[in-house]
Design a protein around this motif. Structure first.
Motif, PDB file in Angstrom:
ATOM      1  N   VAL A  91       0.872  -1.649   0.249  1.00 21.89           N
ATOM      2  CA  VAL A  91      -0.508  -0.074   0.215  1.00 21.89           C
ATOM      3  C   VAL A  91       0.530   1.451   0.168  1.00 21.89           C
ATOM      4  O   VAL A  91       0.377   2.040  -0.616  1.00 21.89           O
ATOM      5  CB  VAL A  91      -0.512   0.195   1.309  1.00 21.89           C
ATOM      6  CG1 VAL A  91      -1.968  -1.230   0.995  1.00 21.89           C
ATOM      7  CG2 VAL A  91      -0.275   0.324   2.830  1.00 21.89           C
ATOM      8  N   ALA A  92       1.857   1.290   0.286  1.00 23.03           N
ATOM      9  CA  ALA A  92       3.098   2.312   0.364  1.00 23.03           C
ATOM     10  C   ALA A  92       3.277   1.921  -0.645  1.00 23.03           C
ATOM     11  O   ALA A  92       3.595   3.777  -1.090  1.00 23.03           O
ATOM     12  CB  ALA A  92       4.514   2.577   1.501  1.00 23.03           C
ATOM     13  N   LEU A  93       3.605   1.529  -1.229  1.00 20.36           N
ATOM     14  CA  LEU A  93       3.868   1.766  -2.842  1.00 20.36           C
ATOM     15  C   LEU A  93       2.185   2.716  -3.756  1.00 20.36           C
ATOM     16  O   LEU A  93       2.520   3.477  -4.718  1.00 20.36           O
ATOM     17  CB  LEU A  93       4.204   0.845  -3.410  1.00 20.36           C
ATOM     18  CG  LEU A  93       5.687   0.145  -3.355  1.00 20.36           C
ATOM     19  CD1 LEU A  93       6.026  -1.516  -4.411  1.00 20.36           C
ATOM     20  CD2 LEU A  93       6.791   0.781  -4.357  1.00 20.36           C
ATOM     21  N   LEU A  94       1.490   1.833  -3.498  1.00 17.87           N
ATOM     22  CA  LEU A  94       0.177   2.319  -4.169  1.00 17.87           C
ATOM     23  C   LEU A  94       0.409   4.111  -3.780  1.00 17.87           C
ATOM     24  O   LEU A  94       0.116   5.127  -4.787  1.00 17.87           O
ATOM     25  CB  LEU A  94      -1.070   1.855  -3.785  1.00 17.87           C
ATOM     26  CG  LEU A  94      -1.031   0.304  -4.260  1.00 17.87           C
ATOM     27  CD1 LEU A  94      -2.026  -0.080  -3.175  1.00 17.87           C
ATOM     28  CD2 LEU A  94      -1.614  -0.121  -5.656  1.00 17.87           C
ATOM     29  N   GLY A  95       0.285   4.361  -2.449  1.00 17.72           N
ATOM     30  CA  GLY A  95      -0.324   6.089  -2.587  1.00 17.72           C
ATOM     31  C   GLY A  95       1.456   6.425  -2.794  1.00 17.72           C
ATOM     32  O   GLY A  95       0.920   8.074  -3.232  1.00 17.72           O
ATOM     33  N   PHE A  96       2.795   6.374  -2.526  1.00 13.38           N
ATOM     34  CA  PHE A  96       3.487   6.977  -3.233  1.00 13.38           C
ATOM     35  C   PHE A  96       3.500   7.198  -4.568  1.00 13.38           C
ATOM     36  O   PHE A  96       4.243   8.229  -5.522  1.00 13.38           O
ATOM     37  CB  PHE A  96       5.375   6.099  -3.230  1.00 13.38           C
ATOM     38  CG  PHE A  96       6.085   6.859  -2.826  1.00 13.38           C
ATOM     39  CD1 PHE A  96       6.337   8.324  -2.855  1.00 13.38           C
ATOM     40  CD2 PHE A  96       7.172   6.647  -4.543  1.00 13.38           C
ATOM     41  CE1 PHE A  96       7.964   8.670  -2.995  1.00 13.38           C
ATOM     42  CE2 PHE A  96       7.852   7.350  -5.060  1.00 13.38           C
ATOM     43  CZ  PHE A  96       8.827   8.374  -3.676  1.00 13.38           C
ATOM     44  N   MET A  97       3.573   5.749  -5.368  1.00 12.27           N
ATOM     45  CA  MET A  97       3.455   6.126  -6.697  1.00 12.27           C
ATOM     46  C   MET A  97       2.356   6.478  -7.499  1.00 12.27           C
ATOM     47  O   MET A  97       2.413   6.668  -8.864  1.00 12.27           O
ATOM     48  CB  MET A  97       3.596   4.963  -7.745  1.00 12.27           C
ATOM     49  CG  MET A  97       5.233   4.636  -7.223  1.00 12.27           C
ATOM     50  SD  MET A  97       5.971   2.502  -7.738  1.00 12.27           S
ATOM     51  CE  MET A  97       5.807   3.033  -9.485  1.00 12.27           C
ATOM     52  N   THR A  98       0.989   6.778  -6.416  1.00  9.34           N
ATOM     53  CA  THR A  98      -0.138   7.529  -7.920  1.00  9.34           C
ATOM     54  C   THR A  98      -0.733   8.698  -6.713  1.00  9.34           C
ATOM     55  O   THR A  98      -0.548   9.802  -7.914  1.00  9.34           O
ATOM     56  CB  THR A  98      -1.402   6.454  -7.319  1.00  9.34           C
ATOM     57  OG1 THR A  98      -1.762   5.990  -6.097  1.00  9.34           O
ATOM     58  CG2 THR A  98      -0.953   5.586  -8.305  1.00  9.34           C
ATOM     59  N   ILE A  99      -0.376   8.554  -5.610  1.00  4.29           N
ATOM     60  CA  ILE A  99      -1.446   9.788  -5.059  1.00  4.29           C
ATOM     61  C   ILE A  99       0.170  11.641  -4.415  1.00  4.29           C
ATOM     62  O   ILE A  99      -0.761  12.587  -4.487  1.00  4.29           O
ATOM     63  CB  ILE A  99      -2.032   9.329  -3.478  1.00  4.29           C
ATOM     64  CG1 ILE A  99      -3.443  10.197  -4.106  1.00  4.29           C
ATOM     65  CG2 ILE A  99      -1.833   9.002  -2.716  1.00  4.29           C
ATOM     66  CD1 ILE A  99      -4.428  10.134  -3.096  1.00  4.29           C
ATOM     67  N   ASP A 100       1.068  10.788  -5.260  1.00  2.00           N
ATOM     68  CA  ASP A 100       1.993  11.600  -4.845  1.00  2.00           C
ATOM     69  C   ASP A 100       1.878  12.782  -4.915  1.00  2.00           C
ATOM     70  O   ASP A 100       2.011  13.037  -6.952  1.00  2.00           O
ATOM     71  CB  ASP A 100       3.580  11.135  -4.537  1.00  2.00           C
ATOM     72  CG  ASP A 100       4.330  11.748  -3.985  1.00  2.00           C
ATOM     73  OD1 ASP A 100       3.781  12.548  -3.401  1.00  2.00           O
ATOM     74  OD2 ASP A 100       5.422  11.830  -4.647  1.00  2.00           O
ATOM     75  N   SER A 101       2.341  14.094  -5.093  1.00  2.00           N
ATOM     76  CA  SER A 101       1.853  15.283  -5.942  1.00  2.00           C
ATOM     77  C   SER A 101       3.165  15.622  -7.309  1.00  2.00           C
ATOM     78  O   SER A 101       2.872  15.693  -7.647  1.00  2.00           O
ATOM     79  CB  SER A 101       2.309  16.348  -5.098  1.00  2.00           C
ATOM     80  OG  SER A 101       3.781  16.535  -4.698  1.00  2.00           O
ATOM     81  N   GLN A 102       3.908  14.647  -6.538  1.00  2.00           N
ATOM     82  CA  GLN A 102       5.089  14.081  -8.091  1.00  2.00           C
ATOM     83  C   GLN A 102       4.878  12.964  -8.335  1.00  2.00           C
ATOM     84  O   GLN A 102       5.709  13.231  -9.394  1.00  2.00           O
ATOM     85  CB  GLN A 102       6.321  14.024  -6.558  1.00  2.00           C
ATOM     86  CG  GLN A 102       7.022  15.026  -6.033  1.00  2.00           C
ATOM     87  CD  GLN A 102       7.314  16.310  -6.582  1.00  2.00           C
ATOM     88  OE1 GLN A 102       8.295  16.252  -8.033  1.00  2.00           O
ATOM     89  NE2 GLN A 102       7.204  17.361  -6.537  1.00  2.00           N
ATOM     90  N   ALA A 103       3.534  11.754  -8.713  1.00  7.48           N
ATOM     91  CA  ALA A 103       3.362  11.435  -9.609  1.00  7.48           C
ATOM     92  C   ALA A 103       3.080  11.679 -11.326  1.00  7.48           C
ATOM     93  O   ALA A 103       2.567  12.556 -10.370  1.00  7.48           O
ATOM     94  CB  ALA A 103       2.610  10.419  -8.795  1.00  7.48           C
ATOM     95  N   ASN A 104       3.498  11.267 -12.005  1.00 13.35           N
ATOM     96  CA  ASN A 104       3.355  11.797 -13.174  1.00 13.35           C
ATOM     97  C   ASN A 104       3.104  10.079 -13.924  1.00 13.35           C
ATOM     98  O   ASN A 104       2.554   9.427 -13.448  1.00 13.35           O
ATOM     99  CB  ASN A 104       4.614  11.975 -13.855  1.00 13.35           C
ATOM    100  CG  ASN A 104       5.736  11.302 -14.448  1.00 13.35           C
ATOM    101  OD1 ASN A 104       5.337   9.847 -13.964  1.00 13.35           O
ATOM    102  ND2 ASN A 104       6.920  11.741 -14.005  1.00 13.35           N
ATOM    103  N   PHE A 105       2.295  10.478 -14.935  1.00 19.24           N
ATOM    104  CA  PHE A 105       1.794   8.963 -16.125  1.00 19.24           C
ATOM    105  C   PHE A 105       2.666   8.003 -15.969  1.00 19.24           C
ATOM    106  O   PHE A 105       2.070   7.271 -15.199  1.00 19.24           O
ATOM    107  CB  PHE A 105       1.991  10.137 -17.557  1.00 19.24           C
ATOM    108  CG  PHE A 105       0.990   8.619 -17.957  1.00 19.24           C
ATOM    109  CD1 PHE A 105      -0.144   8.553 -18.254  1.00 19.24           C
ATOM    110  CD2 PHE A 105       2.029   7.513 -19.723  1.00 19.24           C
ATOM    111  CE1 PHE A 105      -0.569   7.288 -18.950  1.00 19.24           C
ATOM    112  CE2 PHE A 105       1.459   6.850 -19.603  1.00 19.24           C
ATOM    113  CZ  PHE A 105       0.020   6.876 -19.589  1.00 19.24           C
TER     114      PHE A 105
END
Length: 184
Positions: A91-105
């Protein structure tokens, strides 16, 4: 009382046999059987084999449960600890890679791929586990994170970031992945 004696007594009673009947059918002395059941001595290979054949018990399974008895609580603790850590990492991966403000496509696309591949990896290495059990053991972190995201960031943020899509894919693959991998 050791687990071999417990299993012999339990199975003998289930089959409706008295000690005398079991001793006679197993071709061992009544006193030997009484000593085994009273935990006065451990049965040797041939004696144990005769009893197991009469009671239709698996000899290897009976011996392995006896050896693993002291480590049962420790093993369950480490299994629970591993599952909790694995769920937190996922779930940390899920959150970091999607909802993070730095997340891109690219990071969101990578998380969709990981949401497919990680559960398939889990499914591949847990073939004897039912789909529901796998979903409960490996998907509870996603369910908790879904609830936390709804309450903290809101549905719109979770949906637009792709987090909910990744969670849905993750949970679906945990539940239906065995049907994809193990098609017969």
């Amino acid at each position: 009382m050791n687990s071999i004696a417990n299993k012999i007594i339990e199975t003998r009673k289930i089959k409706g046999l008295s000690q005398e009947e079991l001793a006679e059918q197993s071709k061992i002395s009544l006193r030997t059987l009484q000593r085994i059941e009273n935990n006065e001595n451990n049965p040797r290979g041939k004696t144990l084999s005769l009893i197991c054949n009469t009671l239709d018990l698996n000899l290897e399974g009976l011996l392995s449960t006896n050896r693993s008895q002291p480590f049962k609580i420790t093993t369950k603790f480490f299994d629970f600890f591993f599952l909790a850590v694995a769920n937190l990492i996922l779930v940390a991966l899920l959150g970091f890679m999607t909802i993070d403000s730095q997340a891109n496509f690219n990071s969101r696309f990578a998380m969709v791929l990981l949401s497919i591949l990680i559960p398939l990896f889990i499914v591949n290495f847990t073939p004897n586990m039912s789909s529901t059990e796998r979903l409960l053991k490996f998907g509870f972190g996603s369910l908790l994170y879904f609830i936390a995201t709804l309450s903290i960031a809101g549905f719109v943020t979770g949906f637009l970031s792709g987090l909910f899509l990744c969670m849905l894919i993750n949970l679906s693959m945990l539940y239906f992945g065995s049907q994809l991998i193990h098609k017969k």
